[in-house]
Design a protein around this motif. Structure first.
Motif, PDB file in Angstrom:
ATOM      1  N   GLY A  14      -2.339 -31.003  57.966  1.00  0.00           N
ATOM      2  CA  GLY A  14      -1.570 -29.966  58.635  1.00  0.00           C
ATOM      3  C   GLY A  14      -1.915 -28.579  58.142  1.00  0.00           C
ATOM      4  N   ASP A  15      -0.989 -27.640  58.337  1.00  0.00           N
ATOM      5  CA  ASP A  15      -1.156 -26.275  57.872  1.00  0.00           C
ATOM      6  C   ASP A  15      -1.390 -26.290  56.366  1.00  0.00           C
ATOM      7  OD1 ASP A  15      -0.838 -23.633  57.018  1.00  0.00           O
ATOM      8  OD2 ASP A  15       0.735 -23.192  58.465  1.00  0.00           O
ATOM      9  N   PRO A  16      -2.505 -25.759  55.882  1.00  0.00           N
ATOM     10  CA  PRO A  16      -2.774 -25.819  54.442  1.00  0.00           C
ATOM     11  C   PRO A  16      -1.725 -25.106  53.596  1.00  0.00           C
ATOM     12  CG  PRO A  16      -4.336 -24.366  55.555  1.00  0.00           C
ATOM     13  CD  PRO A  16      -3.602 -25.107  56.630  1.00  0.00           C
ATOM     14  N   LEU A  17      -1.051 -24.106  54.173  1.00  0.00           N
ATOM     15  CA  LEU A  17      -0.022 -23.404  53.420  1.00  0.00           C
ATOM     16  C   LEU A  17       1.270 -24.212  53.315  1.00  0.00           C
ATOM     17  CD1 LEU A  17      -0.481 -19.742  54.687  1.00  0.00           C
ATOM     18  CD2 LEU A  17      -1.361 -20.805  52.605  1.00  0.00           C
ATOM     19  N   ALA A  18       1.390 -25.278  54.094  1.00  0.00           N
ATOM     20  CA  ALA A  18       2.564 -26.142  54.012  1.00  0.00           C
ATOM     21  C   ALA A  18       2.333 -27.319  53.073  1.00  0.00           C
ATOM     22  CB  ALA A  18       2.937 -26.661  55.405  1.00  0.00           C
ATOM     23  N   ALA A  19       1.116 -27.453  52.571  1.00  0.00           N
ATOM     24  CA  ALA A  19       0.792 -28.564  51.684  1.00  0.00           C
ATOM     25  C   ALA A  19       1.225 -28.258  50.258  1.00  0.00           C
ATOM     26  CB  ALA A  19      -0.708 -28.841  51.718  1.00  0.00           C
ATOM     27  N   GLY A  20       1.424 -29.300  49.475  1.00  0.00           N
ATOM     28  CA  GLY A  20       1.708 -29.116  48.062  1.00  0.00           C
ATOM     29  C   GLY A  20       0.442 -28.764  47.307  1.00  0.00           C
ATOM     30  N   ARG A  21       0.585 -27.962  46.268  1.00  0.00           N
ATOM     31  CA  ARG A  21      -0.536 -27.671  45.380  1.00  0.00           C
ATOM     32  C   ARG A  21       0.024 -27.210  44.043  1.00  0.00           C
ATOM     33  NH1 ARG A  21       0.928 -24.355  49.931  1.00  0.00           N
ATOM     34  NH2 ARG A  21       0.540 -22.145  49.508  1.00  0.00           N
ATOM     35  N   ALA A  27      -4.878 -29.531  45.134  1.00  0.00           N
ATOM     36  CA  ALA A  27      -4.165 -29.487  46.409  1.00  0.00           C
ATOM     37  C   ALA A  27      -3.801 -30.893  46.860  1.00  0.00           C
ATOM     38  CB  ALA A  27      -5.016 -28.800  47.479  1.00  0.00           C
ATOM     39  N   GLN A  28      -2.754 -30.995  47.632  1.00  0.00           N
ATOM     40  CA  GLN A  28      -2.272 -32.288  48.118  1.00  0.00           C
ATOM     41  C   GLN A  28      -3.383 -33.010  48.871  1.00  0.00           C
ATOM     42  OE1 GLN A  28       1.461 -31.987  50.179  1.00  0.00           O
ATOM     43  NE2 GLN A  28       1.277 -33.993  51.127  1.00  0.00           N
ATOM     44  N   PRO A  29      -3.774 -34.202  48.412  1.00  0.00           N
ATOM     45  CA  PRO A  29      -4.882 -34.900  49.071  1.00  0.00           C
ATOM     46  C   PRO A  29      -4.493 -35.431  50.442  1.00  0.00           C
ATOM     47  CG  PRO A  29      -3.912 -36.288  47.368  1.00  0.00           C
ATOM     48  CD  PRO A  29      -3.233 -34.950  47.250  1.00  0.00           C
ATOM     49  N   ASP A  30      -5.499 -35.564  51.308  1.00  0.00           N
ATOM     50  CA  ASP A  30      -5.333 -36.168  52.637  1.00  0.00           C
ATOM     51  C   ASP A  30      -4.323 -35.415  53.495  1.00  0.00           C
ATOM     52  OD1 ASP A  30      -7.119 -38.209  51.884  1.00  0.00           O
ATOM     53  OD2 ASP A  30      -5.485 -39.334  50.948  1.00  0.00           O
ATOM     54  N   TRP A  31      -4.216 -34.105  53.314  1.00  0.00           N
ATOM     55  CA  TRP A  31      -3.306 -33.303  54.117  1.00  0.00           C
ATOM     56  C   TRP A  31      -4.063 -32.745  55.315  1.00  0.00           C
ATOM     57  CZ3 TRP A  31       1.802 -32.371  54.383  1.00  0.00           C
ATOM     58  CH2 TRP A  31       2.238 -31.290  55.133  1.00  0.00           C
TER      59      TRP A  31
END
Length: 261
Positions: A94-101, A88-92
């Motif tokens: 915000g909304d976890p579903l909006a993060a890169g993974r 999963a996108q580190p140091d995110w």
């Protein structure tokens, strides 16, 4: 009716150039340090077993794992090497579903003897504290040979990535400095971001926040009245260093304000 939003149709794809999903997946895996490893349980046959897993990567983006023979995931892999690693996108924040993974699927195997020295160097470069146990007899290196990749770049940006395309791709050259660029622009040049949104994004903006940057351009989260949305803005040429990004962003600001040539 509600439903899952798949990849955008051709007519919906932004004309602004941006890295491919393969490049973005390689970049995310490059930036990550820990993932979630899913193996097939030996105790409960066929049932997924997930555990936190520090990793490094080789030149083809294949995860390198340093694992103990006593670990449950190691025992699972000894019975069935099929596994997946979620990064999963580190140091995110915000909304976890909006993060890169990205999910890397493949077959995990003990690393051949001739590859262990390079793996040791790569692993310790990411996990320096592992030097205390890297040479223990009950620890060994494994590699996940990637057979398929699923990338999610946020809402409505997701698709399968061919494993060969993933292996050929390279992390974005700005990957290791992008966070600093984003922080600097948001803290010190908020007015410039609004100018970029208006001049190059073609949108009205009361406020703009840079959310990401790569070699081909950057993304802004734009607020206008009660509306908030994202816009992608291209660099006039490819940018490969932090110094390059500063030069190009200044040129773009000058052009937007009518001071450039």
């Amino acid at each position: 009716m509600s439903g899952h939003v798949g990849p955008p149709r051709a007519s919906e794809v932004s004309p602004v150039p941006e890295p491919t999903f393969a490049e973005r997946a390689r970049t995310l895996v490059h930036l990550g340090r820990n993932g979630t490893l899913a193996t097939l349980s030996r105790r409960h046959p066929g049932h997924p077993f997930a555990s936190i897993m520090p990793y490094a990567v080789d030149e083809r983006g294949r995860p390198l794992l340093l694992i103990s023979t006593m670990a449950m995931h190691t025992q699972n892999l000894q019975s069935d090497g099929r596994a997946s690693l979620l990064v999963a996108q580190p140091d995110w924040a915000g909304d976890p579903l909006a993060a890169g993974r990205v999910t890397l699927m493949g077959d995990a195997r003990p690393l051949p003897a001739e590859d262990r020295a390079a793996a040791r160097t790569a692993y310790l470069a990411r996990h320096e504290n592992a030097r205390y146990w890297v040479d223990f007899d009950d620890f060994g290196f494994w590699r996940l040979d990637v057979t398929d990749v699923y990338f999610v770049g946020g809402f409505a940006a997701m698709d399968w990535v061919d494993a060969a395309a993933y292996a050929r791709a390279q992390p974005d050259p700005l990957a290791d400095v992008a966070g600093g660029i984003v922080t600097h622009m948001n803290q010190d040049h908020a007015d410039a971001l609004v100018t970029y949104a208006r001049a190059f994004g073609g949108v009205e903006a009361d406020e703009a926040v840079m959310t990401s940057v790569d070699r081909l351009g950057f993304r802004l989260r734009v607020t206008h009245g009660d509306r908030r949305h994202g816009v992608r803005i291209a660099f006039p040429r490819e940018v490969t260093t932090a110094a390059d990004s500063r030069t190009v962003l200044i040129e773009m600001l000058q052009k937007a304000r009518g001071q450039g040539t």
